[in-house]
Design an enzyme around this catalytic site. Structure first.
Site, PDB file in Angstrom:
ATOM      1  N   SER A 254       0.829  -1.204   0.000  1.00 26.61           N
ATOM      2  CA  SER A 254       0.000   0.000   0.000  1.00 26.61           C
ATOM      3  C   SER A 254       0.860   1.248   0.000  1.00 26.61           C
ATOM      4  O   SER A 254       1.861   1.328   0.712  1.00 26.61           O
ATOM      5  CB  SER A 254      -0.911   0.010   1.244  1.00 26.61           C
ATOM      6  OG  SER A 254      -1.550   1.266   1.383  1.00 26.61           O
ATOM      7  N   LYS A 255       0.461   2.234  -0.790  1.00 28.77           N
ATOM      8  CA  LYS A 255       1.200   3.499  -0.825  1.00 28.77           C
ATOM      9  C   LYS A 255       0.988   4.308   0.444  1.00 28.77           C
ATOM     10  O   LYS A 255       1.656   5.321   0.645  1.00 28.77           O
ATOM     11  CB  LYS A 255       0.772   4.318  -2.046  1.00 28.77           C
ATOM     12  CG  LYS A 255      -0.698   4.697  -2.084  1.00 28.77           C
ATOM     13  CD  LYS A 255      -1.039   5.401  -3.383  1.00 28.77           C
ATOM     14  CE  LYS A 255      -2.530   5.732  -3.475  1.00 28.77           C
ATOM     15  NZ  LYS A 255      -2.870   6.389  -4.752  1.00 28.77           N
TER      16      LYS A 255
END
Length: 519
Positions: A254-255
């Site tokens: 996940s960013k």
């Protein structure tokens, strides 16, 4: 068999996530394997975004990887437009079709009513289902609500006496009990469609045969399947692929967790590399350049062949031993039955291994071209280098050997490009290898040898060093490390004798003298 048509529908957030790119690749591969069509559709229903600007890096990621699309932005196609923000006519028509068939309804319930219903269901220990009060309203009551301007949404009417069953190409047979499913909102009060509705409408109208997407979308499938059924669409083949996990974990990549990833041993090396390179090429602080985004690999000098090879292996394999594959080979062999169910762990070490292989296949001229951009951006060479400069870079790359893993690695060897009086020293290395070892006398004597030797190639310089060590009655470690730090400013690098030969006699003597003066 109908022509295979797959699609990828990114939201224009500005940058392609590595997991999203893997999903796009699987769609593209399945279409190409079956000589079908790959459609790029833009989910831009959020009008607060600057779609035009945000779309640029998405299309750039596709082009960099060489993934073309048969229909979509800048290409067009028979099912245009390919921006959801421009497809409201289709959504309005489909909405009206469902309303006319009694398969959707306007819901006038207030947020307070819905909240109370949820609380009652929770208190009674049962699943929450909307009560469908609006279906009991008289025409006069509805007219009164409309005159009052009372807001409403359009809900799809879930047939609660049915089950939804699909045969997922990866998950197998999956079934949902409709008696446990709430009537979803398909159109907001302002007339804009919600994701599940717009997606089903577009997939049906665009004749999508295979919906290949991340497993997190499995929960959206029953509603979409019901909408397809209600609109008379042929149900596509659903294919829910495993999510891409962070290195060494089962957690989805996940960013939003970049701070956490900086502590991950494998990812840390990639972050550290970016921290080292970006200030040199004028991109310090760029939020796009983290290893969760495709843009990172573009800017850091990875090869598309390596990234494609790595992405294809995230959840898919040819067999239990083949790692290196060309895109053509992947297309030929890509089948859905080889996609696994479990999370696909992103492995930076494997990626760099693949990158090392693919960059090793390049002709020297291509390596030079790849490195030039970094040297120019760092201000180390002119924008239009002449033949002599290219030849010099070629010699450096040969000496680097497999130290050149990504093109920005050339910046690890700034010592060959900076002026002698601007050479930066690693202070810890200078302290350890020169100051604390009292190397001044030996450096001065070795400098005198360099000044008078007839030949200045790597082989001759190595013999010179060994003769010097024997004459002085010392171990080679007492001089070789101090010479390296004196001429290159650091304690590691390409072979010392290659380094001396590349710099040449004059520059080596200047740098040795400068190091002695620092003492």
């Amino acid at each position: 068999m109908a022509t295979v048509r797959t699609r990828f529908a990114p939201s224009p957030t500005g940058y392609m996530h590595i997991g999203g790119m893997r999903t796009a690749l699987f769609n593209w591969l399945w279409a190409r394997h079956n000589e079908g069509q790959f459609i790029l559709r833009i989910d831009d229903t959020d009008q607060e975004r600057n779609v035009e600007q945000a779309l640029i890096p998405i299309l750039r990621a596709f082009r960099w990887l060489g993934l073309d699309w048969d229909e979509g932005p800048e290409v067009g196609g028979v099912y245009a437009p390919y921006f959801q923000s421009q497809r409201h006519l289709f959504y309005d028509q489909s909405k009206q079709q469902l309303l006319d068939a009694g398969q959707a309804y306007h819901d006038y319930d207030t947020p307070e009513q819905i909240r109370a219903d949820r609380q009652a269901a929770k208190k009674e220990g049962r699943n929450y289902l909307n009560i469908r009060r609006s279906l009991e309203l008289t025409a006069e009551q509805i007219e009164q609500y409309e005159l009052e301007g009372r807001p409403s949404v359009v809900r799809f009417s879930v047939p609660r006496d049915q089950f939804v069953t699909i045969d997922d190409a990866i998950r197998g047979r999956v079934e949902w009990d409709c008696s446990l499913i709430c009537d979803p909102v398909i159109v907001r009060g302002n007339g804009s469609p919600l994701y599940n509705f717009a997606t089903a409408v577009d997939d049906g109208l665009m004749q999508i045969t295979h919906v290949i997407r991340g497993e997190e979308h499995l929960s959206n499938t029953p509603i979409q399947a019901l909408i397809h059924q209600a609109l008379g669409h042929e149900l596509p083949q659903f294919v829910h692929i495993p999510y891409v996990a962070a290195p060494g974990s089962k957690e989805k990549l996940s960013k939003r967790k970049l701070d956490k990833y900086r502590k991950n041993p494998q990812f840390k090396k990639m972050f550290d590399k970016a921290d080292q390179v970006l200030p040199q090429i004028g991109l310090a602080g760029s939020r796009a350049l983290d290893p969760v985004m495709v843009e990172y690999y573009v800017r850091m000098g990875y090869l598309p062949a390596a990234v494609l090879n790595a992405l294809a292996r995230l959840g898919w394999s040819l067999d239990d031993k083949t790692e290196i594959m060309t895109l053509e080979s992947i297309i030929d062999n890509f089948t859905l039955d080889r996609v696994i169910k479990s999370p696909a762990g992103f492995d930076p070490d494997k990626l760099i291994s693949l990158q090392t292989h693919w960059i090793g296949q390049l002709p020297i001229e291509d390596k030079i071209d790849g490195c030039l951009a970094y040297l120019v951006k760092a201000g180390l060479i002119d924008a239009h280098p002449d033949t002599a400069v290219r030849s010099y870079i070629s010699e450096i790359l040969v000496a680097m050997g497999n130290r050149l893993k990504i093109f920005c690695d050339i910046l690890d060897h700034r010592e060959f490009f900076v002026a002698d009086d601007q050479l930066d020293y690693d202070e810890k290395a200078f302290e350890k290898r020169i100051r604390k070892t009292n190397a001044a006398d030996l450096l001065e004597k070795f400098s005198e040898r360099l000044a008078t030797t007839e030949t200045f190639d790597a082989e001759s310089l190595e013999k010179l060093m060994h003769d010097f060590v024997e004459t002085e009655g010392i171990k080679i470690g007492q001089i070789i490390h101090s010479v390296r730090v004196a001429v290159s400013g650091k304690s590691v690098g390409i072979g010392l004798f290659d380094c001396l030969a590349l710099l040449g006699r004059k520059r080596c003597l200047i740098r040795l003298d400068r190091a002695l003066k620092r003492l």
